[in-house]
Design a protein around this motif. Structure first.
Motif, PDB file in Angstrom:
ATOM      1  N   ASN A  67      -5.840   2.155   4.662  1.00 15.46           N
ATOM      2  CA  ASN A  67      -5.453   1.596   3.364  1.00 15.46           C
ATOM      3  C   ASN A  67      -4.622   0.327   3.542  1.00 15.46           C
ATOM      4  OD1 ASN A  67      -5.183   1.502   0.536  1.00 15.46           O
ATOM      5  ND2 ASN A  67      -3.290   2.678   0.592  1.00 15.46           N
TER       6      ASN A  67
ATOM      7  N   ARG B  50      -2.533   1.231  -4.000  1.00 13.80           N
ATOM      8  CA  ARG B  50      -2.376  -0.204  -3.767  1.00 13.80           C
ATOM      9  C   ARG B  50      -1.425  -0.761  -4.821  1.00 13.80           C
ATOM     10  NH1 ARG B  50      -7.573  -1.478  -1.774  1.00 13.80           N
ATOM     11  NH2 ARG B  50      -8.008   0.123  -0.189  1.00 13.80           N
TER      12      ARG B  50
ATOM     13  N   SER C  97       0.837  -1.194   0.000  1.00 12.05           N
ATOM     14  CA  SER C  97       0.000   0.000   0.000  1.00 12.05           C
ATOM     15  C   SER C  97       0.875   1.249   0.000  1.00 12.05           C
ATOM     16  CB  SER C  97      -0.925   0.003   1.226  1.00 12.05           C
ATOM     17  OG  SER C  97      -0.176  -0.140   2.422  1.00 12.05           O
TER      18      SER C  97
ATOM     19  N   ALA D 258      -4.503   5.774  -0.461  1.00 14.80           N
ATOM     20  CA  ALA D 258      -5.331   5.055  -1.437  1.00 14.80           C
ATOM     21  C   ALA D 258      -4.547   4.175  -2.391  1.00 14.80           C
ATOM     22  CB  ALA D 258      -6.163   6.065  -2.246  1.00 14.80           C
TER      23      ALA D 258
END
Length: 235
Positions: free
Chosen positions: A119, A83, A77, A81
């Motif tokens: 996240n 990934r 991560s 946000a």
């Protein structure tokens, strides 16, 4: 005669300087070439592995294992946000080859700890078999949309460490770059194991011993189409 002697000495100095420049260039090229395949001696550092993410493409973990790798840390991560699109596939592939696996979060100094830890929790399963999580500390706050003080970054980082540890059930490892450590002193201020980086020479920039060391950030092997970050663990 005096003028001719001066010209001769000047030519000799120019030739000596040229030879010195050529020797330095040759040494640099030799260093670059040998660095492509350099790994620390396995007799001194028996535990070795890789740091991999989507930017490395498809990693052939069977070859990593054949090179003496016993573990893989995988980028999972980034910030609030981001990934890593290969995390799931890399996790399965590395485990299939018998490698111990850990997850990495890439710290964003512009974003709150709560959003970043959320996240990480979504990206990384709660799995006691995973190695301790690592937090990669490279980005500085110069380009944040809003000004962020050094004190705020240190505070948010400490909060993030605690939140990631609560999810993982293990103490986190801090991986500051030399520039990040010089500016924010994360390794000096937060008492956690350290992961430092310096090609071919043991890093000392955090002021205390490292647990993991990225010893070659651009190792060329058949394990991937591009260079890999090769890591060793302190025995």
């Amino acid at each position: 005669m005096a003028k001719r002697s001066k010209n001769t000495r000047a030519k000799r100095w120019r030739w000596a300087l040229l030879a010195l420049v050529l020797a330095a260039g040759a040494t640099f090229l030799w260093w670059q070439w040998t660095s492509r395949s350099w790994r620390p001696d396995e007799t001194a550092w028996p535990e070795q592995g890789v740091l991999a993410g989507e930017g490395d493409g498809a990693v052939r973990f069977a070859i990593v294992r054949g090179l003496g790798g016993s573990f893989a840390y995988l980028e999972a991560s980034r910030g609030a946000a981001g990934r890593d699109r290969r995390f799931g596939a890399n996790l399965a592939a590395a485990r299939a080859e018998g490698l111990a696996v850990g997850a990495v979060h890439v710290f964003d100094p512009c974003t709150s700890a709560d959003r970043q830890s959320a996240n990480f929790v979504i990206a990384v399963p709660r799995d006691p078999a995973l190695l301790p999580p690592a937090i990669l500390l490279e980005a500085e706050a110069d380009f944040c949309p809003e000004p962020v003080s050094e004190a705020a970054i240190q505070s948010e980082l400490m909060t993030l460490v605690n939140q990631i540890e609560a999810h993982a059930g293990k103490p986190a490892i801090l991986a500051p770059s030399e520039a990040f450590e010089r500016r924010y002193r994360a390794g000096a201020r937060i008492e956690r194991r350290l992961w430092l980086a310096r090609d071919r020479a043991e890093p000392t920039y955090a002021g205390r011993p490292w647990s993991l060391w990225t010893a070659n950030a651009r190792l060329q092997t058949e394990a991937s189409d591009g260079p890999l970050r090769w890591v060793v663990a302190r025995p």
